[in-house]
Design a protein around this motif. Structure first.
Motif, short mmCIF file in Angstrom:
data_model
loop_
_atom_site.label_atom_id
_atom_site.label_comp_id
_atom_site.label_asym_id
_atom_site.label_seq_id
_atom_site.Cartn_x
_atom_site.Cartn_y
_atom_site.Cartn_z
N GLY A 166 0.72 -1.19 -0.04
CA GLY A 166 0.03 0.18 -0.16
C GLY A 166 0.76 1.41 0.07
O GLY A 166 1.88 1.30 -0.35
N SER A 167 0.19 2.40 0.39
CA SER A 167 0.94 3.77 0.35
C SER A 167 1.62 3.88 1.71
O SER A 167 0.66 3.80 2.92
CB SER A 167 -0.07 4.78 -0.14
OG SER A 167 -0.50 4.43 -1.52
N ARG A 168 2.55 4.70 1.92
CA ARG A 168 3.14 5.11 2.89
C ARG A 168 3.40 6.69 2.75
O ARG A 168 3.95 7.03 1.76
CB ARG A 168 4.51 4.48 3.47
CG ARG A 168 4.25 2.94 3.43
CD ARG A 168 4.22 2.54 4.77
NE ARG A 168 4.14 0.95 4.90
CZ ARG A 168 3.66 0.31 6.03
NH1 ARG A 168 3.29 1.21 6.99
NH2 ARG A 168 3.42 -1.01 5.79
N PHE A 169 3.63 7.50 3.92
CA PHE A 169 3.90 8.80 3.89
C PHE A 169 4.74 9.39 4.82
O PHE A 169 4.68 9.03 5.89
CB PHE A 169 2.39 9.69 3.82
CG PHE A 169 1.26 9.04 2.96
CD1 PHE A 169 1.22 9.52 1.67
CD2 PHE A 169 0.34 7.99 3.38
CE1 PHE A 169 0.21 9.30 0.74
CE2 PHE A 169 -0.34 7.62 2.46
CZ PHE A 169 -0.57 8.11 1.12
N ARG B 98 0.54 4.57 8.43
CA ARG B 98 1.01 4.60 7.18
C ARG B 98 1.55 5.81 7.14
O ARG B 98 2.24 6.43 6.14
CB ARG B 98 -0.28 4.55 6.00
CG ARG B 98 -0.89 3.07 6.04
CD ARG B 98 -1.91 3.16 5.04
NE ARG B 98 -3.02 4.18 5.19
CZ ARG B 98 -3.25 5.01 4.29
NH1 ARG B 98 -2.90 5.06 2.98
NH2 ARG B 98 -4.27 5.85 4.51
N TYR B 99 1.87 6.75 8.02
CA TYR B 99 2.44 8.00 8.26
C TYR B 99 3.16 8.06 9.21
O TYR B 99 3.27 7.63 10.47
CB TYR B 99 1.16 9.01 8.83
CG TYR B 99 1.61 10.54 8.42
CD1 TYR B 99 1.37 11.31 7.45
CD2 TYR B 99 2.75 11.18 9.31
CE1 TYR B 99 1.55 12.92 7.29
CE2 TYR B 99 2.91 12.58 9.20
CZ TYR B 99 2.41 13.47 8.23
OH TYR B 99 2.80 14.58 7.97
N VAL C 237 13.34 7.57 13.03
CA VAL C 237 12.15 7.50 12.61
C VAL C 237 11.04 7.45 13.35
O VAL C 237 11.34 6.48 14.44
CB VAL C 237 12.34 6.25 11.71
CG1 VAL C 237 10.88 6.02 11.09
CG2 VAL C 237 13.27 6.24 10.68
N LEU C 238 10.05 7.95 13.47
CA LEU C 238 8.78 7.69 14.20
C LEU C 238 7.98 7.00 13.29
O LEU C 238 7.04 7.59 12.56
CB LEU C 238 8.10 9.30 14.98
CG LEU C 238 9.09 9.99 15.60
CD1 LEU C 238 8.41 11.52 15.95
CD2 LEU C 238 9.35 9.51 16.96
N GLU C 239 7.77 5.70 13.47
CA GLU C 239 6.81 4.84 12.69
C GLU C 239 5.51 5.10 12.60
O GLU C 239 4.76 5.34 11.57
CB GLU C 239 7.09 3.50 13.41
CG GLU C 239 8.38 2.87 12.42
CD GLU C 239 8.16 1.38 12.94
OE1 GLU C 239 7.79 0.48 12.00
OE2 GLU C 239 8.52 0.97 14.29
#
Length: 121
Positions: free
Chosen positions: A53-56, A85-86, A100-102
Protein backbone atom coordinates in the motif's frame (compact mmCIF):
# COMPACT_ATOMS: atom_id res chain seq x y z
CA UNK A 1 15.12 7.91 -9.39
CA UNK A 2 17.45 9.94 -7.13
CA UNK A 3 15.08 10.06 -4.14
CA UNK A 4 14.58 6.30 -4.21
CA UNK A 5 18.34 5.69 -4.28
CA UNK A 6 18.91 8.10 -1.38
CA UNK A 7 16.13 6.53 0.70
CA UNK A 8 17.49 3.04 0.00
CA UNK A 9 20.92 4.22 1.16
CA UNK A 10 19.39 5.50 4.41
CA UNK A 11 17.62 2.20 4.84
CA UNK A 12 20.87 0.28 4.68
CA UNK A 13 23.09 2.43 6.92
CA UNK A 14 23.07 -0.01 9.83
CA UNK A 15 21.33 1.80 12.71
CA UNK A 16 18.03 0.76 14.30
CA UNK A 17 16.43 3.76 12.57
CA UNK A 18 17.81 2.36 9.32
CA UNK A 19 16.16 -1.01 9.85
CA UNK A 20 12.82 0.69 10.59
CA UNK A 21 13.21 2.80 7.46
CA UNK A 22 14.18 -0.25 5.39
CA UNK A 23 10.96 -1.91 6.58
CA UNK A 24 8.94 1.15 5.50
CA UNK A 25 10.57 0.93 2.05
CA UNK A 26 10.07 -2.83 1.69
CA UNK A 27 8.13 -3.63 -1.47
CA UNK A 28 8.20 -0.04 -2.74
CA UNK A 29 7.51 0.29 -6.45
CA UNK A 30 7.49 4.09 -6.63
CA UNK A 31 8.71 6.94 -4.45
CA UNK A 32 7.83 10.61 -4.93
CA UNK A 33 9.49 13.55 -3.23
CA UNK A 34 6.77 16.20 -3.11
CA UNK A 35 8.94 19.15 -2.06
CA UNK A 36 12.00 18.55 -4.22
CA UNK A 37 11.83 21.97 -5.88
CA UNK A 38 9.35 24.07 -3.93
CA UNK A 39 6.98 23.55 -1.02
CA UNK A 40 4.06 21.52 -2.40
CA UNK A 41 1.62 22.36 0.39
CA UNK A 42 1.05 18.64 1.05
CA UNK A 43 1.22 17.54 4.70
CA UNK A 44 4.02 15.05 3.92
CA UNK A 45 7.28 15.22 1.96
CA UNK A 46 7.59 11.71 0.53
CA UNK A 47 5.04 9.24 -0.83
CA UNK A 48 5.92 5.57 -1.16
CA UNK A 49 3.63 3.25 -3.11
CA UNK A 50 4.04 -0.50 -3.45
CA UNK A 51 3.02 -4.02 -2.51
CA UNK A 52 2.11 -2.98 1.05
CA UNK A 53 0.00 0.00 0.00
CA UNK A 54 0.94 3.63 0.37
CA UNK A 55 3.17 5.17 3.03
CA UNK A 56 3.69 8.86 3.74
CA UNK A 57 6.79 10.43 5.28
CA UNK A 58 7.20 13.89 6.76
CA UNK A 59 10.86 14.90 7.11
CA UNK A 60 11.81 17.33 9.87
CA UNK A 61 15.32 18.73 9.64
CA UNK A 62 17.10 20.25 12.63
CA UNK A 63 20.59 21.66 12.84
CA UNK A 64 21.31 20.06 16.22
CA UNK A 65 19.79 17.19 18.15
CA UNK A 66 16.68 18.25 20.02
CA UNK A 67 13.61 16.60 21.46
CA UNK A 68 11.34 19.28 19.95
CA UNK A 69 10.16 19.90 16.39
CA UNK A 70 7.13 21.58 14.85
CA UNK A 71 4.17 19.76 13.31
CA UNK A 72 1.50 21.75 11.49
CA UNK A 73 -2.23 21.37 11.98
CA UNK A 74 -2.46 19.81 8.50
CA UNK A 75 0.35 17.35 9.26
CA UNK A 76 -1.40 16.35 12.49
CA UNK A 77 -4.70 15.81 10.66
CA UNK A 78 -2.90 13.69 8.06
CA UNK A 79 -1.27 11.59 10.81
CA UNK A 80 -4.73 10.80 12.13
CA UNK A 81 -6.18 10.12 8.68
CA UNK A 82 -3.27 7.93 7.57
CA UNK A 83 -2.65 6.28 10.90
CA UNK A 84 -0.06 3.49 10.69
CA UNK A 85 1.00 4.68 7.22
CA UNK A 86 2.29 8.15 8.17
CA UNK A 87 5.84 8.33 9.48
CA UNK A 88 8.05 11.19 10.65
CA UNK A 89 11.80 11.20 10.05
CA UNK A 90 13.74 13.74 12.12
CA UNK A 91 17.20 14.54 10.75
CA UNK A 92 19.86 16.21 12.93
CA UNK A 93 22.28 17.65 10.36
CA UNK A 94 25.22 18.62 12.61
CA UNK A 95 25.34 15.20 14.27
CA UNK A 96 24.59 13.30 11.04
CA UNK A 97 21.89 11.39 12.97
CA UNK A 98 18.25 10.69 12.32
CA UNK A 99 15.31 9.00 13.99
CA UNK A 100 12.12 7.47 12.59
CA UNK A 101 8.76 7.82 14.31
CA UNK A 102 6.94 4.89 12.70
CA UNK A 103 3.44 5.67 13.95
CA UNK A 104 3.32 8.98 15.85
CA UNK A 105 -0.34 8.58 16.90
CA UNK A 106 0.32 5.23 18.61
CA UNK A 107 3.42 6.78 20.22
CA UNK A 108 1.21 9.57 21.60
CA UNK A 109 -1.27 7.04 22.97
CA UNK A 110 1.53 5.02 24.58
CA UNK A 111 3.00 8.25 26.01
CA UNK A 112 6.40 7.77 24.40
CA UNK A 113 5.75 10.99 22.46
CA UNK A 114 4.26 14.21 23.83
CA UNK A 115 2.55 17.18 22.24
CA UNK A 116 3.43 20.75 23.17
CA UNK A 117 1.65 23.95 22.20
CA UNK A 118 3.39 27.28 21.82
CA UNK A 119 1.60 30.62 21.69
CA UNK A 120 2.32 32.23 18.33
CA UNK A 121 2.01 35.79 19.64
Amino acid sequence: EIVFKTLRDLGSSGSSASSIFADILAGATSVSWNNEGDESGKPFDIEIHGERGSRFIEVKSRERESKAFFISKNEMAEMLDKRGRYHVVVVFRAENKWIVLEDPITSLEQRSLKLCMILAR
